[in-house]
Scaffold this motif. Structure first.
Motif, PDB file in Angstrom:
ATOM      1  N   TRP A 110       0.838  -1.189   0.000  1.00 12.48           N
ATOM      2  CA  TRP A 110       0.000   0.000   0.000  1.00 12.48           C
ATOM      3  C   TRP A 110       0.875   1.241   0.000  1.00 12.48           C
ATOM      4  CZ3 TRP A 110      -4.903  -0.865   3.506  1.00 12.48           C
ATOM      5  CH2 TRP A 110      -5.669  -1.883   2.922  1.00 12.48           C
ATOM      6  N   VAL A 111       0.483   2.164  -0.854  1.00 10.96           N
ATOM      7  CA  VAL A 111       1.336   3.319  -1.110  1.00 10.96           C
ATOM      8  C   VAL A 111       0.600   4.592  -0.711  1.00 10.96           C
ATOM      9  CG1 VAL A 111       2.579   4.567  -2.915  1.00 10.96           C
ATOM     10  CG2 VAL A 111       2.374   2.105  -3.052  1.00 10.96           C
ATOM     11  N   TYR A 112       1.321   5.489  -0.044  1.00 12.97           N
ATOM     12  CA  TYR A 112       0.757   6.811   0.230  1.00 12.97           C
ATOM     13  C   TYR A 112       1.521   7.832  -0.594  1.00 12.97           C
ATOM     14  CZ  TYR A 112      -1.073  10.884   2.573  1.00 12.97           C
ATOM     15  OH  TYR A 112      -1.695  12.079   2.828  1.00 12.97           O
ATOM     16  N   HIS A 113       0.769   8.686  -1.286  1.00 13.78           N
ATOM     17  CA  HIS A 113       1.405   9.668  -2.163  1.00 13.78           C
ATOM     18  C   HIS A 113       1.335  11.046  -1.532  1.00 13.78           C
ATOM     19  CE1 HIS A 113       0.658  12.428  -5.790  1.00 13.78           C
ATOM     20  NE2 HIS A 113       1.913  12.481  -5.455  1.00 13.78           N
TER      21      HIS A 113
ATOM     22  N   PRO B 153      -1.506   7.925   5.739  1.00 18.98           N
ATOM     23  CA  PRO B 153      -0.148   7.393   5.908  1.00 18.98           C
ATOM     24  C   PRO B 153      -0.094   6.253   6.923  1.00 18.98           C
ATOM     25  CG  PRO B 153      -0.330   9.623   6.814  1.00 18.98           C
ATOM     26  CD  PRO B 153      -1.580   9.361   6.054  1.00 18.98           C
ATOM     27  N   ARG B 154      -1.089   6.194   7.835  1.00 13.81           N
ATOM     28  CA  ARG B 154      -1.076   5.135   8.855  1.00 13.81           C
ATOM     29  C   ARG B 154      -1.348   3.753   8.269  1.00 13.81           C
ATOM     30  NH1 ARG B 154      -1.028   8.179  13.594  1.00 13.81           N
ATOM     31  NH2 ARG B 154      -1.978  10.201  13.273  1.00 13.81           N
ATOM     32  N   HIS B 155      -1.862   3.702   7.041  1.00 12.75           N
ATOM     33  CA  HIS B 155      -2.131   2.416   6.407  1.00 12.75           C
ATOM     34  C   HIS B 155      -1.025   2.010   5.442  1.00 12.75           C
ATOM     35  CE1 HIS B 155      -6.666   3.500   6.908  1.00 12.75           C
ATOM     36  NE2 HIS B 155      -6.091   3.169   8.038  1.00 12.75           N
TER      37      HIS B 155
ATOM     38  N   TYR C 257       5.815  11.180   7.440  1.00 15.31           N
ATOM     39  CA  TYR C 257       6.783  10.089   7.562  1.00 15.31           C
ATOM     40  C   TYR C 257       6.702   9.443   8.940  1.00 15.31           C
ATOM     41  CZ  TYR C 257      11.242   7.660   7.715  1.00 15.31           C
ATOM     42  OH  TYR C 257      12.213   6.703   7.847  1.00 15.31           O
ATOM     43  N   GLU C 258       6.567  10.299   9.981  1.00 15.14           N
ATOM     44  CA  GLU C 258       6.504   9.776  11.344  1.00 15.14           C
ATOM     45  C   GLU C 258       5.225   8.988  11.603  1.00 15.14           C
ATOM     46  OE1 GLU C 258       7.124  13.384  13.408  1.00 15.14           O
ATOM     47  OE2 GLU C 258       9.263  13.364  12.941  1.00 15.14           O
ATOM     48  N   GLN C 259       4.158   9.335  10.908  1.00 19.09           N
ATOM     49  CA  GLN C 259       2.887   8.635  11.111  1.00 19.09           C
ATOM     50  C   GLN C 259       2.873   7.235  10.507  1.00 19.09           C
ATOM     51  OE1 GLN C 259      -0.129  11.204   9.549  1.00 19.09           O
ATOM     52  NE2 GLN C 259      -0.087  12.572  11.301  1.00 19.09           N
ATOM     53  N   MET C 260       3.793   6.964   9.589  1.00 18.16           N
ATOM     54  CA  MET C 260       3.768   5.647   8.933  1.00 18.16           C
ATOM     55  C   MET C 260       4.331   4.568   9.853  1.00 18.16           C
ATOM     56  SD  MET C 260       4.908   6.550   5.094  1.00 18.16           S
ATOM     57  CE  MET C 260       5.321   4.883   4.717  1.00 18.16           C
TER      58      MET C 260
END
Lengths: 144, 409
Positions: free
Chosen positions: A14-17, A51-53, A75-78
């Motif tokens: 899973w990608v966050y953009h 971003p958490r997913h 970034y920190e939330q990932m």
């Protein structure tokens, strides 16, 4: 596909953009990679809304002053393990904006970047190649 | 949170700058009463990359490539408007064949951009299968762009005084085949967007911009034409070869017979413009004369002409989102003395406020998307003094403006 990739994957990716001030060129190529011609969803690669997913962070753009804190927070939330891909020349080096007064980037000044995808904008094939390389990193991390 | 009446409480909801519904960083502050939007505030500046400032340190040919990266979707109209302005400032004549090739590229970009928008609009109301359908059709436009220019997104076709690549006779069959593909698929898209019940329910009577508001707030492009204002730079002040071609303003009453200025009307205008663009490209292929494609082939010689030039010029173009405006002042130096860009979204942001007021929270994405906003074109600088942000009110702006006039004199 990248070397070292197993024949089947344990998980889908899973990608966050995150757009940190890009010109949209890379962003539309990322969407194009998800759409029917290239269709990365058949490999389980999917854009997610939080971003958490996410397993992978795709960052585009040269990081303007207003976006620095927000990019760091994303970034920190990932959750770990995670990989960061920098898409496009302006995030890698600054490109045509290299001397601009409002830029804090390139992105590797702010985040630890794992994969640099070059091109202005990169072709969808190149972006897919970058994501596949991030996959290798995540699979190796898990094997350890 | 502030209270208006004892029993009526409004809430502030911040959206952005990073939000899954937004494709680009922009920040909204909504004042909400229940599900209804009472007030909207927009704050910009997250994509400010000091492009104009960087431009005054480079020569005009380098600026072409910088201007291309103002926005990845309008990567043709920004360098082209810049070269129109520079050609005027340096009095460079453009060969007639180049004018026709410029029209072909511009209309191809319009097709690409409008189809892209249709997909984004469908995505915003949760109709993802239409997003995939439209983007599949868009790939054909990208193939054609790649065939004609060598690139998919940033085209690199612009040159001051002409274009960099010719369109030869043996390329015609591929272009015409592409046009046939768009025509065949046009009916399919038209049926989905104009007759489908879901689209009608979400877009009719939503995000209304009246003709008075459109005129008062200086909206441009399809946003203003959907409100019934006949404004199109291609017709009003023909540039390139548009004076020789046969076309007219597109307003929604061509199909429905009435003008409401809602999201549905904006969909109609964009759809009809795709059809018009196909027609314009075919007309250009028919009428294109033979001759040169650029007025000065040697770049070193062109640069020395531009270095000697002293003057100012403006370039106005009808970009897919509306009028784009570039101002260039050359004063005998290697780089321009001044370069100013005004992108269409700059004019289309204020109309968001009357459009969004009174609508529901769930309508925000489709209403905001209906003007086809492009933040990377638009962002301007906010002044920060000693780390403390101060607001520029009208009086302060006026003083700054007077100060600048005195300084320039």
């Amino acid at each position: 596909m990248a070397k070292g990739l197993p024949k089947s994957f344990k998980k889908s990716l899973w990608v966050y953009h995150c757009n940190s001030g890009s010109c949209n060129g890379c962003d539309i190529e990322i969407i194009a990679a998800l759409c029917p011609r290239y269709d990365v969803e058949r490999f389980g690669i999917k854009l997610v809304g939080s971003p958490r997913h996410a397993d992978v962070l795709l960052v585009t753009g040269p990081v303007t002053r207003q976006m620095v804190e927000k990019v760091k927070r994303i970034y920190e939330q990932m959750p770990d393990p995670k990989a960061v891909i920098c898409v496009g020349n302006c995030g890698n080096t600054g490109d045509v904006f290299y001397e601009a007064y409002n830029l804090v980037g390139p992105i590797d000044n702010i985040l630890p970047v794992d994969i640099y995808v070059i091109g202005c904008p990169p072709r969808p094939e190149n972006i897919i190649n970058g994501v596949a390389k991030a996959w290798v990193k995540l699979e190796t991390l898990e094997a350890k | 949170m502030n209270t208006k009446l004892a029993n009526k409480i409004t809430y502030q909801i911040p959206v952005g700058p990073i939000h899954p519904a937004l494709k680009e960083p922009v920040q909204f502050e909504f004042e909400i009463e229940g599900e209804k939007i009472i007030n909207v505030d927009v704050s910009l500046g997250h994509v400010h990359r000091s492009v104009e400032w960087a431009g005054t340190r480079r020569n005009p040919i380098q600026i072409l490539y910088l201007a291309e990266r103002i926005c990845g979707i309008c990567s043709y109209c920004h360098p082209m408007a810049f070269s129109l302005a520079t050609e005027r400032a340096a009095e460079i004549e453009v060969p007639e064949r180049a004018q026709y090739i410029r029209v072909i590229h511009q209309e191809l970009e319009r097709i690409c951009s409008h189809i892209l928008w249709a997909g984004v609009a469908a995505h915003e109301i949760g109709f993802d299968s239409v997003l995939f359908l439209t983007w599949q059709i868009r790939e054909k436009a990208l193939d054609l762009t790649e065939y004609l220019t060598g690139n998919r997104v940033t085209k690199g076709i612009t040159m001051i005084g002409g274009v960099r690549r010719d369109i030869t006779k043996d390329m015609y069959p591929t272009i015409l085949e592409g046009m046939k593909y768009f025509k065949d698929n046009f009916e399919k898209i038209r049926k989905i967007f104009l007759d489908d019940k879901t689209f009608k329910l979400r877009s009719q009577g939503c995000g209304i911009l009246t003709k008075e508001d459109a005129l008062k707030l200086c909206a441009v492009g399809p946003t203003t034409r959907a409100s019934g204002v006949k404004k199109d730079v291609r017709v009003d002040q023909p540039y390139f070869a548009f004076g020789d071609l046969d076309f007219d303003y597109i307003t929604p009453d061509l199909i429905t017979g009435e003008i409401n200025g809602d999201v549905y009307d904006r969909i109609i205008v964009r759809l009809l413009e795709v059809k018009e663009s196909i027609d314009l490209i075919e007309q250009c292929l028919d009428k294109m004369p033979s001759g040169d494609i650029v007025s000065e082939k040697k770049i070193a010689k062109l640069l020395s002409i531009l270095k000697k030039a002293d003057g100012e010029g403006i370039g106005r173009m009808e970009a897919p989102r509306g009028e784009v405006f570039h101002y260039v002042k050359l004063n005998g130096n290697e780089s321009p003395h001044h370069w100013k860009v005004r992108a269409p979204t700059y004019s289309n942001i204020l109309p968001w406020i009357p459009m969004l007021k009174g609508n529901q929270i769930a309508d925000i994405p489709i209403v905001a998307a209906s003007t086809d906003p492009c933040m990377s074109c638009t962002n301007r600088v906010a002044i920060i003094d000693n780390g403390k942000k101060y607001q520029l009110d009208k009086q302060k702006l006026y003083e700054l403006s007077v100060e600048k006039t005195r300084r320039l004199m």
